[in-house]
Design an enzyme around this catalytic site. Structure first.
Site, PDB file in Angstrom:
ATOM      1  N   LYS A 155     -88.985  -4.414 -26.161  1.00 32.09           N
ATOM      2  CA  LYS A 155     -90.154  -4.687 -25.295  1.00 32.09           C
ATOM      3  C   LYS A 155     -91.277  -3.714 -25.606  1.00 32.09           C
ATOM      4  O   LYS A 155     -92.432  -4.095 -25.797  1.00 32.09           O
ATOM      5  CB  LYS A 155     -89.770  -4.553 -23.821  1.00 32.09           C
ATOM      6  CG  LYS A 155     -90.956  -4.469 -22.868  1.00 32.09           C
ATOM      7  CD  LYS A 155     -90.524  -4.347 -21.432  1.00 32.09           C
ATOM      8  CE  LYS A 155     -90.215  -2.975 -20.965  1.00 32.09           C
ATOM      9  NZ  LYS A 155     -91.378  -2.140 -20.646  1.00 32.09           N
ATOM     10  N   ASN A 156     -90.936  -2.426 -25.681  1.00 34.82           N
ATOM     11  CA  ASN A 156     -91.970  -1.398 -25.825  1.00 34.82           C
ATOM     12  C   ASN A 156     -92.517  -1.274 -27.240  1.00 34.82           C
ATOM     13  O   ASN A 156     -93.364  -0.433 -27.511  1.00 34.82           O
ATOM     14  CB  ASN A 156     -91.440  -0.051 -25.313  1.00 34.82           C
ATOM     15  CG  ASN A 156     -91.266  -0.097 -23.808  1.00 34.82           C
ATOM     16  OD1 ASN A 156     -91.767  -1.009 -23.139  1.00 34.82           O
ATOM     17  ND2 ASN A 156     -90.545   0.869 -23.271  1.00 34.82           N
ATOM     18  N   CYS A 184     -97.473   2.859  -9.371  1.00 42.13           N
ATOM     19  CA  CYS A 184     -96.236   2.363  -9.995  1.00 42.13           C
ATOM     20  C   CYS A 184     -95.063   3.009  -9.260  1.00 42.13           C
ATOM     21  O   CYS A 184     -95.155   4.147  -8.821  1.00 42.13           O
ATOM     22  CB  CYS A 184     -96.208   2.769 -11.471  1.00 42.13           C
ATOM     23  SG  CYS A 184     -94.630   2.450 -12.263  1.00 42.13           S
ATOM     24  N   ARG A 237     -98.714   7.882 -12.805  1.00 39.63           N
ATOM     25  CA  ARG A 237     -99.011   7.360 -14.152  1.00 39.63           C
ATOM     26  C   ARG A 237    -100.500   7.130 -14.420  1.00 39.63           C
ATOM     27  O   ARG A 237    -100.931   6.000 -14.680  1.00 39.63           O
ATOM     28  CB  ARG A 237     -98.234   6.082 -14.424  1.00 39.63           C
ATOM     29  CG  ARG A 237     -96.724   6.270 -14.283  1.00 39.63           C
ATOM     30  CD  ARG A 237     -95.949   5.021 -14.595  1.00 39.63           C
ATOM     31  NE  ARG A 237     -95.916   4.716 -16.001  1.00 39.63           N
ATOM     32  CZ  ARG A 237     -95.262   3.660 -16.508  1.00 39.63           C
ATOM     33  NH1 ARG A 237     -94.637   2.830 -15.688  1.00 39.63           N
ATOM     34  NH2 ARG A 237     -95.238   3.445 -17.798  1.00 39.63           N
ATOM     35  N   ASP A 256     -86.018   6.415 -19.966  1.00 39.39           N
ATOM     36  CA  ASP A 256     -85.666   5.008 -19.723  1.00 39.39           C
ATOM     37  C   ASP A 256     -84.165   4.765 -19.746  1.00 39.39           C
ATOM     38  O   ASP A 256     -83.735   3.634 -19.517  1.00 39.39           O
ATOM     39  CB  ASP A 256     -86.357   4.105 -20.760  1.00 39.39           C
ATOM     40  CG  ASP A 256     -87.873   4.102 -20.610  1.00 39.39           C
ATOM     41  OD1 ASP A 256     -88.553   3.604 -21.510  1.00 39.39           O
ATOM     42  OD2 ASP A 256     -88.353   4.628 -19.592  1.00 39.39           O
ATOM     43  N   ARG A 302     -88.120  -8.336 -16.295  1.00 45.48           N
ATOM     44  CA  ARG A 302     -89.290  -7.826 -17.009  1.00 45.48           C
ATOM     45  C   ARG A 302     -88.910  -7.223 -18.353  1.00 45.48           C
ATOM     46  O   ARG A 302     -89.694  -7.226 -19.302  1.00 45.48           O
ATOM     47  CB  ARG A 302     -89.990  -6.742 -16.173  1.00 45.48           C
ATOM     48  CG  ARG A 302     -90.671  -7.262 -14.928  1.00 45.48           C
ATOM     49  CD  ARG A 302     -91.594  -6.223 -14.388  1.00 45.48           C
ATOM     50  NE  ARG A 302     -92.422  -5.683 -15.467  1.00 45.48           N
ATOM     51  CZ  ARG A 302     -93.140  -4.567 -15.319  1.00 45.48           C
ATOM     52  NH1 ARG A 302     -93.072  -3.896 -14.180  1.00 45.48           N
ATOM     53  NH2 ARG A 302     -93.881  -4.126 -16.316  1.00 45.48           N
TER      54      ARG A 302
END
Ligand code: EPZ
Length: 424
Positions: free
Chosen positions: A22-23, A117, A122, A311, A403
């Site tokens: 994803k990133n 968030c 952030r 993460d 997500r």
């Protein structure tokens, strides 16, 4: 709203495919804005965030589609509106990655500030500071960053940018902007995540001149124009790490096809120290575990790559909850990334939090209950805990999981888990 029903206690066996990251996919979809030629990305994961990014590009008047064979095609020959609206940005902060490419190619961009968030404040101050050093004028108005080239400029200019902290999407914005800037840009204190190196490889395939990606010092020689490319997105190390922790917790023997062990050194080191066997194999990672009752809990401190990734903090904490002994987890990247703790306590875990530090006492068993996902990685940690807990765990607010995980429950069922999705 969908929920997951997880019945714990099964060991996991077999093979699953690790999806694209994803990133890595999100910045690469924005990088396609840098060229008037078509760009094709392969191995783009099927995630809500990717769908949001495609919507964001289409909203700008860019052609952005996934074809039947799964490849994603972006054609930014024309762009009607260089804007990322609040409605989309509030659902996905990564929309800020449109700022650099729009400024570099079109000389203007209007991007909504991301807003709050769950895991921390952030801010994007470093993005603004770095792009301003490259000759952009950015004003904040009505919740938007309105960016233009400063008077008399037709292109961004190269600059030496040193950020106050390591920022992943900040580094990516500067990399994309610098690729089309006039002259040389030097990024100091740059992020070194594998997703950065993969973005640089894609940009180089488009004709960019970049050196040092994957290190903390990146040098970019700007070029007049970038052409199209076809690029394969790197495997998702966080998805692979999540499954490694799941198998370590439940016990079993699983092959993660396409997983990259060389992108997970810090996590694998901790899993081995806990007592799991983890090996890099041909095109994948093999994990074998006797089950959490036979593992020793491992303390860790999250830091930037190549350190222990933030993460993976929640997922590894879930493993520590049912491993033997006490462990201490320190979260240094985000100030509010222990939202999963209260939900793990509902399953019978023993955790004490004091600011950035959580102390976990391993327990012999967890018992299933209804829990609520609060953010993407917190939801993954609750899935891992549910796979071990006695009885049924009901995970609500699964949209957080969707997500960032591509068909997680189907992949887990494929290796023997008792998990299904139910719509509320
Ligand atoms: C990226 O977020 C990832 N997202 C995050 O993954 C990941 O947790 C994070 O990097 C850290 O590894 C994407 O790649 C889309 P940062 P990013 O800028 O770039 C502060 C997931 O679960 N900071 O590296 O937004 C910031 O507040 C997500 O997939 C500023 O103060 O993170 C944080 O404390 C969650 N000002 C720290 O730096 C700035 O201008 C690192 O943030 C920028 C950052």
């Amino acid at each position: 709203m969908d929920k997951l029903l997880i019945r714990g206690g099964r060991r996991l066996h077999g093979e699953l495919l690790v999806s694209g990251a994803k990133n890595a996919a999100l910045p690469q979809l924005c990088a396609a804005l840098l060229s008037a030629d078509p760009v094709t990305l392969h191995n783009v994961p099927r995630l809500q965030d990717v769908r949001t990014m495609l919507k964001l590009l289409r909203n700008m008047g860019v052609a952005a589609e996934r074809s039947d064979d799964g490849a994603v095609h972006v054609d930014a020959r024309v762009l009607s509106t260089p804007e990322a609206p609040y409605e989309l940005v509030k659902t996905m902060r990564a929309s800020v990655l449109a700022l650099g490419p729009l400024l570099a190619r079109f000389g203007e961009a209007t991007v909504s500030l991301p807003g709050g968030c769950a895991i921390g404040s952030r801010p994007v101050d470093q993005h603004v500071r770095g792009l301003s050093a490259m000759g952009a004028e950015i004003v904040l108005e009505h919740g938007y960053m309105i960016a233009r080239l400063s008077a008399g400029r037709t292109r961004l200019k190269g600059a030496r940018i040193t950020t106050d902290m390591v920022t992943v999407t900040g580094t990516e914005n500067f990399l994309m902007a610098a690729a089309l800037a006039e002259g040389e840009t030097l990024l100091e204190n740059a992020a070194q995540e594998p997703e950065i190196a993969d973005l640089a490889e894609m940009l180089i395939a488009m004709g960019a001149r970049i050196e040092g990606h994957g290190s903390s010092r990146i040098r970019i020689q700007g070029v007049e124009r970038l052409h199209g490319c076809s690029h394969r997105v790197v495997a998702d190390r966080i998805e692979a790490g999540t499954f490694l922790c799941a198998v370590a917790a439940t016990g079993g023997d699983v092959l993660l096809r396409h997983g990259r062990a060389d992108h997970l050194d810090a996590v694998i080191e901790k899993l081995r120290a806990a007592g799991a066997e983890v090996q890099a194999v041909q095109d994948g990672i093999r994990v074998q575990s006797p089950g959490s009752a036979k593992l020793c809990a491992q303390g860790f401190r999250t830091t930037e790559y190549p350190g222990f990734p933030t993460d993976m903090q929640a997922q590894f904490m879930a493993l520590n909850c049912i491993a033997q002994g006490r462990s201490t987890v320190t979260e240094t990247i985000f100030e509010n990334r222990f939202m999963h703790v209260d939900e793990l306590l509902r399953l019978g875990a023993r955790i004490q939090v004091d600011g950035k530090v959580a102390v976990i006492e391993g327990v012999a068993r967890l018992s299933g209950a209804t829990v609520t996902a609060t953010d993407l990685r917190a939801s993954a940690s609750l899935v891992i805990a549910g796979l071990v807990a006695d009885g049924e765990t009901v995970l609500e607010h699964v949209h957080h999981l969707d997500r960032g995980y591509d068909c997680m429950e189907a992949k887990l069922r494929g290796i023997g888990a008792d998990i299904e999705r139910a719509s509320a």
